[in-house]
Design a protein around this motif. Structure first.
Motif: not given
Length: 309
Positions: A63, A65, A68, A72
């Motif tokens: 990932l 981002s 995000l 998480l």
């Protein structure tokens, strides 16, 4: 006047962050009747988890981002704090129901040293950073009122607002929800609470999970400001005078106590420090707490304990 307001606002924002850590102490005390010395270690453990998972998740998932990844990392870190709460109840507190207060106190000291060591074993002992996107640049307020305006840190302002919102939500939770009332009942008398069907084990897991959530939020804020390092657990020591001042059983007391200490130490350092050689900010909170212990041991909003014989 502008400089005074700048110092005052800085003290209020620091006080809200102290209140946030103090809230963890109050939550545990309200549910178990024991002063939780492990709260500082929980802040450090939670901050380490957030910082390291923020690094590891992009490597595991690819990932890119940042938002995000942070979400998480927060979810995983919070899940870890819930597992920790369950383990503390199952392995420690569940075995010590109705024991003397000193026994529970020593248990939290043991949890403190375990978390300090276990956190560094899992996540390492270097200095890590947490970047949740809070702006670092200061801003100027009231420029039309005072010459040059009032300098305020955006990061401190946002952190104080988050802390205030969380404190408000938890105050409402304790006052108006069935679980909150059950927590208060457990704090008053473990045996009586069990006799009316309140599941003590479940309540303790809930309150330690909530305290873990508070520790995680506090760890993120302080980790963003200072970096995640071992000394972060020492920041929680500043919350001890806060709960003494406000009262061990009072959520509003944690807020008021934090604001008093935050403002008091900033103003005393600026206006009295030069006459005494400085360093007042280091000991101001503890001396004030000592005065309260001598004059009003239960704090501003704490419940006065009356033993009838």
């Amino acid at each position: 006047m502008g400089f005074f307001l700048e110092t005052l606002i800085g003290g209020l924002m620091a006080g809200m962050l102290y209140s946030l850590i103090a809230l963890g102490f109050v939550l545990i005390f309200k549910a178990s009747g024991v002063f939780n010395f492990a709260q500082g270690a929980m802040v450090l453990f939670a901050a380490l988890a957030m910082a390291r998972f923020s690094e590891w998740i992009p490597q595991w998932t690819g990932l890119e981002s940042k938002l995000l990844v942070n979400v998480l990392a927060f979810i995983v870190a919070m899940s870890l704090m819930v597992v920790l709460a369950w383990a503390i109840e199952r392995l420690v507190l569940g075995k010590l129901v109705n024991q003397e207060g000193i026994t529970l106190l020593m248990a939290t000291l043991g949890i403190t040293y375990f978390l300090d060591g276990f956190g560094q074993t899992l996540f390492g002992s270097d200095i890590y950073k947490i970047d949740v996107g809070m702006p670092k640049d200061p801003i100027f307020l009231f420029e039309k009122v005072f010459e040059g305006g009032v300098l305020v840190s955006q990061e401190d302002l946002i952190a104080a607002l988050v802390a205030a919102a969380l404190v408000g939500v938890l105050a409402l939770f304790f006052q108006y929800t069935a679980t909150g009332r059950a927590l208060r009942a457990v704090a008053d008398d473990h045996q009586a609470a069990q006799s009316i069907g309140i599941p003590l084990k479940r309540i303790w897991v809930i309150v330690w999970s909530v305290a873990g959530f508070v520790a995680l939020v506090a760890g993120i804020i302080w980790g963003s400001k200072l970096g995640v390092q071992f000394s972060l657990s020492l920041v929680a020591l500043k919350a001890l005078p806060v709960v003494i001042l406000g009262g061990l059983t009072s959520v509003p007391g944690a807020i008021i106590g934090g604001l008093i200490i935050g403002v008091g130490e900033k103003l005393s350092e600026i206006y009295i420090g030069p006459m005494l050689g400085g360093g007042i900010e280091i000991w101001f909170a503890y001396v004030l707490a000592l005065v309260f212990l001598l004059v009003r041991p239960q704090g501003l909003f704490g419940e006065k304990i009356i033993d009838r014989v």
